[in-house]
Write an enzyme that holds these catalytic residues in place. Structure first.
Site, PDB file in Angstrom:
ATOM      1  N   HIS A  21      74.618  84.567 -63.076  1.00  0.00           N
ATOM      2  CA  HIS A  21      73.457  84.212 -63.900  1.00  0.00           C
ATOM      3  C   HIS A  21      72.844  82.916 -63.366  1.00  0.00           C
ATOM      4  CE1 HIS A  21      71.470  84.548 -68.045  1.00  0.00           C
ATOM      5  NE2 HIS A  21      70.899  83.490 -67.462  1.00  0.00           N
ATOM      6  N   HIS A  23      68.776  81.486 -62.111  1.00  0.00           N
ATOM      7  CA  HIS A  23      67.352  81.796 -61.979  1.00  0.00           C
ATOM      8  C   HIS A  23      66.785  81.177 -60.702  1.00  0.00           C
ATOM      9  CE1 HIS A  23      66.629  83.496 -66.080  1.00  0.00           C
ATOM     10  NE2 HIS A  23      67.712  82.790 -66.358  1.00  0.00           N
ATOM     11  N   ASP A  25      63.745  80.492 -59.945  1.00  0.00           N
ATOM     12  CA  ASP A  25      62.752  79.446 -60.224  1.00  0.00           C
ATOM     13  C   ASP A  25      63.358  78.255 -60.966  1.00  0.00           C
ATOM     14  OD1 ASP A  25      63.172  81.053 -62.441  1.00  0.00           O
ATOM     15  OD2 ASP A  25      61.107  80.962 -63.156  1.00  0.00           O
ATOM     16  N   GLY A 179      63.249  85.359 -71.593  1.00  0.00           N
ATOM     17  CA  GLY A 179      62.153  84.824 -72.394  1.00  0.00           C
ATOM     18  C   GLY A 179      62.604  84.629 -73.830  1.00  0.00           C
ATOM     19  N   HIS A 206      69.438  88.965 -71.458  1.00  0.00           N
ATOM     20  CA  HIS A 206      69.557  87.687 -72.148  1.00  0.00           C
ATOM     21  C   HIS A 206      69.705  87.979 -73.646  1.00  0.00           C
ATOM     22  CE1 HIS A 206      68.136  85.797 -68.457  1.00  0.00           C
ATOM     23  NE2 HIS A 206      68.356  84.611 -68.993  1.00  0.00           N
ATOM     24  N   GLU A 209      71.785  83.788 -77.062  1.00  0.00           N
ATOM     25  CA  GLU A 209      71.658  82.394 -76.621  1.00  0.00           C
ATOM     26  C   GLU A 209      70.963  81.609 -77.734  1.00  0.00           C
ATOM     27  OE1 GLU A 209      69.669  79.736 -72.996  1.00  0.00           O
ATOM     28  OE2 GLU A 209      68.957  81.773 -73.377  1.00  0.00           O
ATOM     29  N   ASP A 298      72.813  79.023 -64.555  1.00  0.00           N
ATOM     30  CA  ASP A 298      71.531  79.263 -65.215  1.00  0.00           C
ATOM     31  C   ASP A 298      70.381  78.660 -64.403  1.00  0.00           C
ATOM     32  OD1 ASP A 298      69.949  80.459 -67.097  1.00  0.00           O
ATOM     33  OD2 ASP A 298      70.271  78.975 -68.653  1.00  0.00           O
TER      34      ASP A 298
END
Length: 359
Positions: A21, A23, A25, A179, A206, A209, A298
């Site tokens: 996991h 990202h 970006d 998102g 996701h 969380e 993350d």
């Protein structure tokens, strides 16, 4: 019985690690953002790498979701051309390999990178090229796969799911949604999850969380997600008595019994308020209860972290040794969206031999 020895940072860095996991970006080098912004004309809140890195860390730690999300405007903002995407992906693979990661699944939302005319297919191709370059530069010490993410607040989830299946033989491991959880439950994307499953593909989600048990329940029981992105709120279905014994609710029992992997991201959870401290993070109890726990970064830039640092924080907080790091690593490798024989080979030929020698 001697207390468990907490491993050193150098040991943790050289230990084989598996990342599920992360990202794309959320892991750029500050210097790269500065250079790409200069090329594209994107305006940044700071003009030199050191100041920019400090701004990212401060904004992510501010406790303001608005400021946290603003950080991604600047990373996504400079990732709008094929050369930029290729560079970011290459550096991601290089940085992870240097940190001892032997297998990684890196997720991103292709739909966020088409603002300057790239097609979705061109985005996937540019990222694939970057990962290939990074793997080659690292001497093949790492295997990297893409996870294609659909944004919950946008429309084209089925289109992204189709994209993931179209490129599954070209470096794409699976499908994800990300998102805001509140107001955008996983069941809004049933058509995408159904499509992936009917095509014998893999999906993570996701869930659990920012939102609680209903998000996890929908991801598992309606969408059929193979893994849970974060899943930290499964703790809400576990009652711990004063004597320390734990009673699992039906959903927690199901998740544990079915060995559904939890993609846990401790430092990130502190920033988003999902846990008050590392020592109080549910990962400690969940690991003790033998859930299929995995450790992840993350967003390495926003959390100023790495896989080495995440394991270091956990080992120091819970008194874990290299044996626990090995368990977490094997958990992750077992849970990877990779063919069984390749997973088995990485566990038996790369991961276990190192820990056998050093534990």
């Amino acid at each position: 019985m001697e207390p468990t020895r907490v491993p050193t940072v150098d040991e943790l860095r050289s230990a084989p690690k598996v990342l599920l996991h992360d990202h794309l970006d959320g892991g750029l080098r500050p210097a790269t953002i500065v250079e790409l912004a200069a090329e594209s004309g994107h305006e940044l809140p700071a003009s030199d790498p050191e100041s920019l890195g400090a701004w990212f860390a401060e904004s992510a730690d501010s406790g303001s979701l608005v400021r946290y999300l603003e950080t991604f405007e600047h990373t996504v903002g400079v990732m709008q051309s094929a050369p930029a995407l290729t560079r970011v992906a290459r550096e991601c693979a290089e940085d992870l390999a240097a940190d001892g990661v032997v297998y990684a699944e890196i997720r991103y939302a292709p739909e966020l990178h088409v603002q300057q005319g790239l097609t979705l297919d061109e985005v996937v191709g540019a990222v694939a090229e970057g990962f290939a370059q990074g793997v080659e530069a690292s001497g093949g010490r790492i295997v990297v796969r893409q996870l294609l993410t659909a944004m919950r607040q946008a429309a084209p989830s089925l289109e992204i799911a189709e994209l993931a299946i179209r490129y599954r033989d070209h470096g794409v491991a699976g499908f994800d949604i990300a998102g805001p959880e509140a107001g955008y439950p996983p069941t809004r994307f049933l058509d995408a999850f159904d499509y992936v499953r009917q095509e014998n593909g893999h999906a993570t989600c996701h869930a659990g969380e920012a939102f609680g048990l209903p998000s996890i329940w929908e991801a598992v029981q309606w969408c059929g997600a193979d893994r849970l992105g974060h899943g930290v709120r499964i703790i809400d279905d576990i009652a711990v008595a004063e004597d320390g014994t734990a009673k699992l609710g039906l959903l927690a029992s199901y998740v544990r019994d079915k060995r559904i992997p939890l993609e846990m991201c401790p430092s990130s959870n502190l920033q988003t308020g999902a846990a008050p401290s590392i020592a109080e993070h549910p990962i400690g109890l969940l690991a003790d209860l033998r859930f299929r726990v995995t450790v992840n970064t993350d967003n390495r830039l926003m959390s100023s972290t790495s896989m080495t640092r995440e394991h270091q924080l956990l080992c120091e907080a819970f008194g874990w040794g290299l044996d626990k790091v090995e368990w977490l690593t094997v958990n992750a490798m077992k849970s990877a969206f990779l063919p069984y024989d390749e997973r088995y080979r990485l566990i038996m030929d790369t991961i276990k031999p190192w820990y056998r020698e050093h534990a």
